[in-house]
Design a protein around this motif. Structure first.
Motif, short mmCIF file in Angstrom:
data_model
loop_
_atom_site.label_atom_id
_atom_site.label_comp_id
_atom_site.label_asym_id
_atom_site.label_seq_id
_atom_site.Cartn_x
_atom_site.Cartn_y
_atom_site.Cartn_z
N SER A 218 0.84 -1.20 0.00
CA SER A 218 0.00 0.00 0.00
C SER A 218 0.87 1.25 0.00
N VAL B 128 -8.94 -1.92 -3.89
CA VAL B 128 -8.34 -0.64 -4.26
C VAL B 128 -8.54 0.38 -3.14
N MET C 210 -6.33 -0.37 -0.07
CA MET C 210 -4.92 -0.05 -0.32
C MET C 210 -4.71 1.47 -0.39
N GLU C 211 -5.63 2.16 -1.02
CA GLU C 211 -5.51 3.61 -1.21
C GLU C 211 -5.63 4.36 0.11
N ALA D 102 -7.79 -4.46 -10.79
CA ALA D 102 -7.60 -3.69 -9.56
C ALA D 102 -6.17 -3.15 -9.44
N LEU E 151 -5.29 0.85 -9.24
CA LEU E 151 -4.56 1.44 -8.12
C LEU E 151 -3.34 2.19 -8.63
N GLN E 152 -2.66 1.60 -9.61
CA GLN E 152 -1.49 2.26 -10.19
C GLN E 152 -1.88 3.61 -10.78
N LYS F 204 -4.33 5.53 -9.84
CA LYS F 204 -4.67 6.46 -8.77
C LYS F 204 -3.43 7.07 -8.12
N LEU G 245 4.08 1.72 -7.85
CA LEU G 245 3.44 0.78 -6.93
C LEU G 245 4.43 -0.34 -6.66
#
Length: 339
Positions: A119, A176, A179-180, A193, A197-198, A200, A206
């Protein structure tokens, strides 16, 4: 009375003809297929086969039932509410250790496509799997392949399976968000996912501790380039009673796998439900493009890969390691070979 009897007989005959005609028109074989996370890329071929009409072409009326994790789909199979599962091969090994005859019969994915990511909001210094001791790590659901993968990596790196605090976060938006926000320190994730996330992170890196989305990454972790991951599996008794249905499911899937090989990521994404892109079409396309090499070209299950999956289970599960697992009884290529 004779006239009435003749009229009744004629009416019954007409009804029988109408019923027979209806069966011939709409007489597709119903199959309830459970999925351990329908929008996740490992299961993309399952939905794509429906969108391309391949199940229907085989005379099947396939109902796709979504579950939050492969373990939930497996439970439904054992409970009898579904006929087969679009899930990870690992569960067939797990079931044989329990004395249950569950067999995979067509392979969709030849790389696990699981990623162990850190994360970006974790306040811990995590540079390797060993640093996960005492950390909060997300998985899709207990008993799922993400859970198995985490346990395997912990043991492989000299830790115990309970050295990390495992939390179920789902495989899509939930993972997501967890982790965010930093609610967890790391997670075993599956595309799209990982790619979302990458995105974001706004271009930030990441940190990945393990990545099996490619044959190279799979070989680094498991020592094999082909590892049966997402498959169709069912009870052995169901396969014995319904060989034609299993063969039709296999034909629909192998036809879909060939279609994937012959089309671009953009063309594949266009066929999928818009909601699966989660508002990021470009990221979704990129994730599919990255996943393409992992999809099986022929649906066959590789023996060495199956053995590697069994070794994964043995590494952390006393229930599996204490049993003499007959790998040949966890899968069959019979329906692929006769498609």
């Amino acid at each position: 009375m004779v006239a009435a009897g003749l009229a009744l007989a004629a009416a019954l005959a007409l009804a029988a003809c109408q019923s027979s005609s209806a069966d011939q028109t709409d007489g597709r074989t119903k199959v309830v297929l459970g999925i351990g996370g329908r929008s996740l890329l490992p299961y993309l071929p399952t939905t794509l086969a429906e969108r391309l009409g391949h199940y229907k072409d085989e005379g099947l009326d396939v109902h796709l039932q979504d579950f939050k994790g492969g373990s939930k789909a497996l439970q439904a199979l054992q409970g009898g509410s579904i006929d087969a599962v679009s899930g990870y091969y690992d569960h067939t090994v797990q079931m044989q250790a329990k004395g249950k005859d569950v067999r995979a019969f067509v392979n969709m994915l030849r790389t696990p496509s699981l990623v162990l990511a850190v994360s970006p909001k974790s306040d811990r210094t995590i540079g390797s799997v060993k640093d996960l001791k005492g950390a909060k790590v997300g998985i899709t659901a207990p008993g799922s392949s993400t859970d198995f993968f985490l346990k395997y990596l912990l043991v492989k790196n000299g830790l115990r399976v309970d050295d990390a605090s495992v939390q179920a976060v789902g495989g899509e938006a939930g993972a997501v968000a967890a982790m965010e926000s930093g609610r967890i320190d790391a997670a075993v994730m599956v595309d799209p996912a990982v790619s979302l996330l990458q995105q974001k992170l706004g271009g930030g890196e990441l940190r990945l501790l393990a990545d099996t989305r490619s044959p190279k990454g799979t070989e680094q972790i498991f020592g094999v380039k082909s590892y049966p991951a997402a498959v169709f599996y069912a009870d052995g008794s169901w396969l014995q009673r319904n060989p034609d249905t299993a063969r039709k499911l296999t034909r629909a899937m192998t036809r879909t796998l060939r279609w994937i090989q012959e089309h671009s990521a953009a063309e594949i994404a266009q066929k999928m439900p818009e909601a699966y892109a989660a508002g990021s079409v470009n990221v979704y396309r990129e994730a599919i493009d990255r996943a393409k090499p992992g999809y099986s070209p022929d649906g066959l299950i590789n023996k060495a890969g199956a053995q590697a999956a069994a070794e994964l289970q043995k590494s952390f599960s006393p229930e599996v390691s204490s049993k003499d697992i007959d790998i040949s009884r966890t899968y069959t290529n019979e329906f692929v070979a006769t498609r």
